[in-house]
Design a protein around this motif. Structure first.
Motif, mmCIF file in Angstrom:
data_model
loop_
_atom_site.group_PDB
_atom_site.id
_atom_site.type_symbol
_atom_site.label_atom_id
_atom_site.label_comp_id
_atom_site.label_asym_id
_atom_site.label_seq_id
_atom_site.Cartn_x
_atom_site.Cartn_y
_atom_site.Cartn_z
ATOM 1 N N LYS A 270 0.819 -1.167 -0.002
ATOM 2 C CA LYS A 270 -0.267 0.045 0.248
ATOM 3 C C LYS A 270 0.664 1.100 0.063
ATOM 4 O O LYS A 270 0.701 2.208 -0.916
ATOM 5 C CB LYS A 270 -0.838 0.105 1.340
ATOM 6 N N LEU B 80 2.542 1.820 -3.410
ATOM 7 C CA LEU B 80 1.806 2.446 -4.525
ATOM 8 C C LEU B 80 1.533 3.984 -4.270
ATOM 9 O O LEU B 80 1.371 4.632 -5.011
ATOM 10 C CB LEU B 80 0.646 1.483 -4.503
ATOM 11 N N ASP C 84 2.432 6.699 -6.866
ATOM 12 C CA ASP C 84 1.281 7.733 -6.990
ATOM 13 C C ASP C 84 1.902 9.089 -7.111
ATOM 14 O O ASP C 84 1.753 10.087 -7.923
ATOM 15 C CB ASP C 84 0.097 7.659 -6.205
ATOM 16 N N GLU D 38 4.012 9.603 -9.790
ATOM 17 C CA GLU D 38 3.350 9.943 -10.987
ATOM 18 C C GLU D 38 3.068 11.483 -11.005
ATOM 19 O O GLU D 38 3.162 12.051 -12.328
ATOM 20 C CB GLU D 38 1.967 9.312 -11.184
ATOM 21 N N ASN E 236 1.481 0.489 -13.352
ATOM 22 C CA ASN E 236 0.155 -0.093 -13.956
ATOM 23 C C ASN E 236 -0.177 1.218 -14.898
ATOM 24 O O ASN E 236 -0.385 2.272 -14.413
ATOM 25 C CB ASN E 236 -0.708 -0.309 -12.912
ATOM 26 N N THR F 177 -3.152 1.812 -15.818
ATOM 27 C CA THR F 177 -4.504 2.592 -15.495
ATOM 28 C C THR F 177 -4.089 3.423 -14.360
ATOM 29 O O THR F 177 -4.635 4.573 -14.219
ATOM 30 C CB THR F 177 -5.366 1.545 -15.336
ATOM 31 N N ARG F 178 -3.421 2.803 -13.409
ATOM 32 C CA ARG F 178 -3.270 3.572 -12.239
ATOM 33 C C ARG F 178 -2.176 4.780 -12.421
ATOM 34 O O ARG F 178 -2.361 5.893 -11.877
ATOM 35 C CB ARG F 178 -2.506 2.597 -11.290
ATOM 36 N N THR F 179 -0.957 4.580 -13.118
ATOM 37 C CA THR F 179 -0.018 5.566 -13.338
ATOM 38 C C THR F 179 0.361 5.676 -14.656
ATOM 39 O O THR F 179 1.399 5.166 -15.077
ATOM 40 C CB THR F 179 1.277 5.399 -12.463
ATOM 41 N N SER G 269 4.068 4.763 -16.576
ATOM 42 C CA SER G 269 3.782 3.279 -17.508
ATOM 43 C C SER G 269 4.344 3.864 -18.715
ATOM 44 O O SER G 269 5.181 2.935 -19.551
ATOM 45 C CB SER G 269 2.399 2.907 -17.639
#
Lengths: 239, 237
Positions: B129, B132, B136, B139, B184, B186-188, B192
């Motif tokens: 957690k 990630l 984030d 990003e 990922n 979608t997430r970042t 990516s």
């Protein structure tokens, strides 16, 4: 005298923070006028939200733009208020790349090795743990004694004739060394073991910048403040 | 440059050495690479980095420079003519680059290692957690620094690209090693895309270690650490 036209400067700091002291000494060495804003770490003000990533002091705010991390701030100040011909604003990092690399190396060493060990002394909950951290601290200081011999090359400071990058990286910890002596009877810079550093510490303390920026000479008072800070920090963390 | 002798003491799996190799490669600098056996360190390494005894060490005309961040800045300052210039010219952007590098080393790498070595399911979940959350934040950093351009450095590779790029083989191994897809799409999405773009550069391909090899190396490292801990625990009983 502050340089004209370099914009509005604010510094968010904490009385007990050695990292804030680094930034303040750098600004003082360059003769930069700034507004100092003492922060309350347990009621973080809006201004501290200028450091949303770490929420730590110091934060330098130059024309509304925040710069964080003490050594990043010091290098920024060194670059923006580059040495002029007026005697003020001497270079903090040396001009030659190799000298800069060495200075950065020792500043990183102070942050990675000395600072955690020193903090460990203050935070230790058992005598055994404290002794362990004290041992690590002394080992780091011995290493810095050697570093001083190399860097100073017979002169007064790590930076040579004047206060430089490593001088302020280490000098900012002098109040905490004093506090540790008060609280635990430990002499971090012992003139018998590390004579060069002991002499350096005195010289550093005598500089105009240090006199202006380092906290009050009443070590017992300062130690009490620091102790109160750690207690409050531990309580906040425990919540 | 005539008369410049450059030696790099490194290790093929070391992400720190990788940063330096990327910088040297990008600058088109010639150097002698010396692979260190970390279980049997060379005299040269011990002499050149007596304080930490670690790689990478760059030796320039006989003078050693240590710590990847410091070495890369040194290379950039000593060879300013060799493009690209890695650190930005604007002091505020330089400060941002140095800030984010500190963040990468203090948060990304440390949290990654904690995730990798997590012993219990609960600890692993907690660390993942945190990891990630760090990604984030990066990003966001990429968005800020790149300002819509391909790299942290803008149109061309810069300091932060090198600092994060050096970690890339290890970061790509995160799914196999820690069970989480770090970059990922979608997430970042920015990170990516950046990872793909950076990895596709000829200079990166020349330097980045094979991900499969890194994964095997990491697994061995983890097994060795576990064995050492078990042995120490045994001797304490």
């Amino acid at each position: 005298m502050a340089e004209e036209g370099k914009g509005e400067v604010k510094l968010l700091g904490l009385h007990v923070s050695p990292f804030a002291i680094r930034a303040r000494i750098a600004l003082r060495l360059k003769g930069v006028s700034y507004e100092y804003l003492e922060q309350d770490l347990f009621h973080k003000g809006d201004l501290l939200l200028s450091n949303p990533v770490n929420r730590k002091v110091p934060v330098l705010i130059h024309d509304g733009k925040p710069i964080c991390e003490s050594l990043v701030i010091v290098q920024y100040v060194d670059e923006v208020w580059a040495a002029g011909g007026d005697g003020e604003g001497t270079a903090i990092l040396p001009a030659d790349p190799y000298g800069r690399a060495i200075a950065r190396f020792w500043a990183a060493y102070i942050d990675d090795k000395l600072f955690p060990a020193l903090t460990g002394i203050m935070k230790a909950t058992t005598e055994e743990a404290r002794a362990e951290k004290a041992k690590e601290t002394f080992a780091a200081v011995e290493q810095l004694e050697k570093a001083f011999a190399e860097c100073s090359d017979g002169k007064s400071f790590f930076g040579g004739d004047s206060v430089g990058y490593v001088d302020l990286a280490l000098g900012c910890l002098l109040p905490w060394f004093g506090a540790v002596r008060e609280m635990f009877g430990l002499e971090i810079i012992d003139a018998a073991k590390t004579p060069l550093l002991a002499a350096w510490a005195e010289r550093f303390g005598e500089t105009a910048a240090a006199k202006e920026v380092l906290p009050e000479p009443d070590k017992a008072e300062y130690a009490k403040k620091l102790q109160a800070h750690w207690t409050a920090a531990a309580a906040a963390a425990a919540k | 440059m005539a008369g410049d002798e450059l030696k790099l003491l490194g290790h093929w799996a070391s992400e720190w050495a990788c940063r330096v190799r990327l910088a040297l490669q990008l600058k088109g600098l010639t150097y002698e690479y010396l692979e260190e056996d970390l279980d049997n360190k060379s005299e040269l390494l011990l002499m050149s980095n007596p304080v930490h005894k670690k790689v990478p060490v760059l030796i320039h005309n006989g003078k050693p420079i240590c710590e990847s961040m410091i070495i890369v800045q040194y290379i950039d300052e000593v060879f300013p003519g060799a493009s690209p210039s890695l650190l930005p010219s604007d002091p505020y952007e330089r400060a941002a680059a140095r800030f984010w590098t500190t963040y990468m080393d203090d948060k990304l790498v440390v949290t990654w290692i904690q995730t990798f070595f997590a012993k219990t399911i609960e600890e692993k979940a907690e660390r993942m957690k945190q990891l990630l959350a760090v990604v984030d934040t990066l990003e966001g950093a990429l968005e800020e620094c790149s300002k819509g351009k391909p790299f942290f450095g803008g149109d061309s590779v810069g300091y932060l690209d090198v600092m994060l790029g050096g970690l890339l083989s290890w970061l790509h191994g995160t799914e196999a090693l820690c069970g989480v897809d770090l970059f990922n799409a979608t997430r970042t999405p920015l990170l990516s895309a950046w990872a793909e773009r950076f990895g596709a550069l000829d200079d990166a391909k020349a330097v980045l270690p094979d991900i499969g090899r890194v994964i095997e190396f990491a697994k061995m490292w983890r097994a060795q650490m576990a064995a050492t801990e078990a042995a120490t625990a045994d001797t304490k009983n």
